[in-house]
Design an enzyme around this catalytic site. Structure first.
Site, PDB file in Angstrom:
ATOM      1  N   ASP A 182       0.856  -1.179   0.000  1.00 15.70           N
ATOM      2  CA  ASP A 182       0.000   0.000   0.000  1.00 15.70           C
ATOM      3  C   ASP A 182       0.901   1.242   0.000  1.00 15.70           C
ATOM      4  O   ASP A 182       2.122   1.152   0.145  1.00 15.70           O
ATOM      5  CB  ASP A 182      -0.979  -0.017   1.188  1.00 15.70           C
ATOM      6  CG  ASP A 182      -2.205   0.844   0.879  1.00 15.70           C
ATOM      7  OD1 ASP A 182      -2.153   1.632  -0.096  1.00 15.70           O
ATOM      8  OD2 ASP A 182      -3.214   0.748   1.597  1.00 15.70           O
TER       9      ASP A 182
HETATM   10  C1  BGC Z   1      -5.013   3.267   0.078  1.00 12.94           C
HETATM   11  C2  BGC Z   1      -5.212   2.217  -0.991  1.00 12.94           C
HETATM   12  C3  BGC Z   1      -5.030   2.808  -2.356  1.00 12.94           C
HETATM   13  C4  BGC Z   1      -3.679   3.467  -2.443  1.00 12.94           C
HETATM   14  C5  BGC Z   1      -3.392   4.081  -3.789  1.00 12.94           C
HETATM   15  C6  BGC Z   1      -3.756   4.068  -0.148  1.00 12.94           C
HETATM   16  O1  BGC Z   1      -3.688   5.181   0.681  1.00 12.94           O
HETATM   17  O2  BGC Z   1      -4.998   2.651   1.330  1.00 12.94           O
HETATM   18  O3  BGC Z   1      -6.476   1.640  -0.849  1.00 12.94           O
HETATM   19  O4  BGC Z   1      -5.174   1.817  -3.328  1.00 12.94           O
HETATM   20  O5  BGC Z   1      -3.616   4.493  -1.476  1.00 12.94           O
HETATM   21  O6  BGC Z   1      -4.139   5.205  -4.007  1.00 12.94           O
END
Ligand code: BGC
Length: 704
Positions: free
Chosen positions: A257
């Protein structure tokens, strides 16, 4: 040598690490940190993937740098959060879950994939599969709700929809099942907090949706930001390497993530970037999303002997394989080259309207209030969300355009041309004076749910309660449209309003979908995928509670309950009214004595007891009455929808394989124990309205 082996042999170590490096392009911002210029990194092979970028021209420009100007010409992987639509926005995931319709879950993912792929995107960070039982957590809006069976159905449908038949097709996206796992269990619903989850609960509740995603062929999986009992998921080798890659045989890409690898330092399990990078890589994380920890930490980790080139190669191989499966080597520009077809765009709007109305849950309705009478001539439409098209899109809708969304005001005006609709956003009580009905739009702004949007209270924000109280004192019929990304605990509102309609955030066609339901052009059929609390003190709240030694009894002191609120939710899982009224008449299970390997046929008669044609929803639950480990009072095993004309009877039927009665036994592996099972069929998880039958699972008689 095949293409991937040839490339692996040719790549320098810096270029290999570059293939594992995903960097934000900044067209939308979804996390912390500075944006860097990406062009030089692409040319020098230090960046292999970008996120937060879309648009045929924009993607083509960066792809050309990679393909034509980098040493080995390896195409970029372009990822984006295509969560509930891309340009056409569908209802937020929690609202979509209310449809209980796998075909439509798949269709919206397919439509979103087509649109996003036309914009050059090759990978979506969806579906989000975190079972969520705590509405304080803002990300409940992105979730499938409280039930692992529903989450697993959504996992399969969404993966099929995003990935299509062939991942290499110009309109397919790689799906990313996220956030692995138990993110919904963060302490007290507080975003990014630690989760404390037993091994049993992991296996029963949080892992099954990911097994379903793997079984459906998900190309990627994203570990959650959080730690489970001190073990951050980004470095959780037992679950990533052991369970996902080992037990399930998942050989796709693990993508961290946003910034999560560097955050291992904050978690307190790594002392520097080399250690953080080594922990993540050794746990099987292939792509570093945005944290630059692989670029900065892996060379040092190699020097210190914390990782080996073999492990780096294994990750690079998986990333290249994904690029190959996506068809990027054959034609890096195949996505982003199709022209948006007007007829298809119109079809997607139709789909958005259809799923929008199928996601609207009629929570309460006094007789005769809804649908609005065709004779109606004067409506007062009040509240801050009545003419707010951008808000209708909800969180995670970066490519959606506010101006292309239909507001409630526009939707009602179009549906009721004969009617005068007086509208004001706030204290416009005088506007209601000559109205026959007041439609009051209340709730949360879109940004109040989603990531980093936990709330400690579950009430209406700002002065909305005062506004509602002022409207109630007028004594007019009041219909509440309740916008939110989570259940809100508003017992006073449910008590006083004549009808409350949960409208969530319905997307591009919100206003038309709501108008369809209010006018009766569409008879509501949506059901809650979460138990709706009366009070924040009841959360986490979910239907599949285990029995207690002292079951709730309001008349007995020493029983499981609260002194100040009932133990039951405001609305149970599965609740949702319709303009029709249905009854379940007759439940049969055949055979009632079964053995492993067999199926039970469960059938029930459903009657439309009203004057209005409609669609009923039936839930099949089981209860294992006596087992070596106490089993929940109810567990969902199936859902059926049936369309019935006024007064008509129909049959719903399930073939329940006996293996569906297995559970995680005392040694934490699946067991099938003989004995008695209750079969429940009803219109929600409220056991008071279930029909129940008993089946007996006999011991398997092995051949002599
Ligand atoms: C979130 C994810 C997301 C990623 C990319 C993160 O802050 O937890 O769900 O896919 O950002 O935007």
């Amino acid at each position: 040598m095949g293409r991937i082996d040839t490339l692996l042999a040719a790549l320098t170590i810096e270029e290999k690490i570059g293939q594992l490096n995903m960097v934000p392009a900044g067209q939308t911002v979804t996390g912390p940190g500075e944006l860097r210029d990406v062009h030089e990194g692409i040319r020098t092979g230090r960046i292999g993937a970008l996120l937060n970028l879309w648009g045929a021209d924009e993607v083509r420009a960066v792809q050309r740098l990679a393909v034509e100007e980098s040493r080995l010409g390896i195409p970029l992987l372009i990822g984006l959060d295509v969560i509930h639509g891309h340009r056409t926005i569908f209802p937020v995931p929690l609202a979509e879950a209310c449809m209980f319709a796998p075909d439509l879950w798949e269709k919206t993912a397919r439509a979103a994939a087509e649109e996003a792929a036309q914009d050059g995107v090759a990978m979506t960070f969806a579906p989000m599969l975190d079972v969520a039982r705590d509405p304080r957590w803002g990300r409940i809006v992105e979730s499938p709700g409280e039930d692992p069976w529903v989450a697993s159905e959504i996992a399969a449908a969404k993966t099929r929809g995003f990935q299509g038949h062939d991942l290499a097709a110009a309109d397919s996206l790689a799906a990313t099942a996220k956030h692995f796992c138990a993110y919904g269990a963060v302490t007290a619903g507080r975003e990014y907090a630690s989760a404390e989850v037993s091994e049993r609960t992991l296996r029963e509740i949080y892992l099954p949706p990911f097994s379903a995603a793997v079984a459906a062929g998900t190309a990627a999986i994203m570990p959650a930001f959080i730690d489970i009992a001190g073990a951050p998921m980004t470095a959780n080798a037992p679950l990533l390497q052991g369970w996902l890659r080992g037990d399930l045989g998942f050989d796709g890409v693990l993508i961290s993530d946003y910034n999560a690898i560097t955050e291992l330092l904050n978690h307190g399990v790594a002392g520097d970037l080399a250690e953080a990078a080594a922990l993540a890589l050794n746990a099987g994380v292939d792509i570093d999303m945005t944290s630059n920890a692989y670029v900065r930490g892996l060379p040092e980790a190699l020097r210190r002997g914390l990782v080996t080139v073999t492990e780096i190669d294994a990750s690079v191989r998986r990333v290249l394989k994904l690029k190959e499966r996506l068809g990027l080597f054959d034609d890096p520009y195949r996505r982003g080259s199709a022209v948006l077809h007007a007829a298809k765009a119109a079809k997607r709007r139709e789909l958005a309207r259809e799923v929008g109305r199928r996601a609207i849950v009629l929570l309460t309705c006094r007789a005769g209030i809804l649908p609005l009478s065709p004779e109606m001539r004067r409506i007062a439409l009040i509240g801050p969300l009545a003419a707010a098209p951008g808000e209708m899109l909800g969180p995670w809708a970066s490519a959606g355009r506010a101006l292309s969304a239909v507001s409630i005001l526009e939707g009602l005006k179009a549906a009721l041309p004969q009617c005068r609709i007086n509208h004001a956003p706030g204290a416009a009580v005088e506007l209601c004076a000559d109205a026959e009905v007041v439609v009051l739009c209340l709730g949360e702004a879109a940004a109040m749910s989603g990531e980093a949007a936990s709330r400690a209270a579950l009430g209406l924000p700002g002065h909305q309660r005062e506004l509602a109280e002022a409207v109630f004192t007028l004594g007019k019929p009041v219909v509440i449209l309740l916008f939110s990304g989570r259940p809100l605990a508003l017992p006073w509102l449910f008590e006083r309003a004549d009808a409350v309609v949960a409208t969530w955030f319905l997307g591009s066609e919100a206003g038309n979908a709501v108008a369809d339901v209010l006018t009766g052009r569409f008879n509501p059929t949506a059901r809650l995928p979460v138990s709706w609390p009366r009070d924040v003190g009841q959360v986490p709240i979910f239907y599949s509670q285990r029995p207690t030694g002292r079951p709730t009894n309001e008349d007995e002191h020493y029983t499981s309950k609260y002194l100040d609120v009932p133990a039951t939710p405001q609305f149970p899982f599965g609740h949702g009214l319709s303009y029709s009224r249905f009854g379940v008449l007759d439940l049969r299970c055949s055979p009632s004595w079964v053995k492993a390997g067999e199926c039970v046929e469960v059938s029930a008669t459903v009657r439309n007891d009203s004057q209005v044609d409609g669609e009923a929803t039936l839930f099949l639950f089981v209860r294992d009455v006596v087992a070596s480990v106490a089993r929940p009072l109810l567990e969902l095993k199936g859902v059926r929808k049936i369309v019935l004309a006024a007064g008509q009877d129909g049959q719903v039927m399930w073939r329940l394989p006996v293996e569906a009665l297995a559970f995680i036994g005392p040694r934490l592996d699946p067991v099938l124990e003989p004995g008695r099972f209750e079969i429940h069929v009803g219109q929600s998880a409220d056991p008071a309205e279930h029909l129940t039958a008993v089946i007996e699972l006999g011991r398997r008689t092995e051949p002599a």
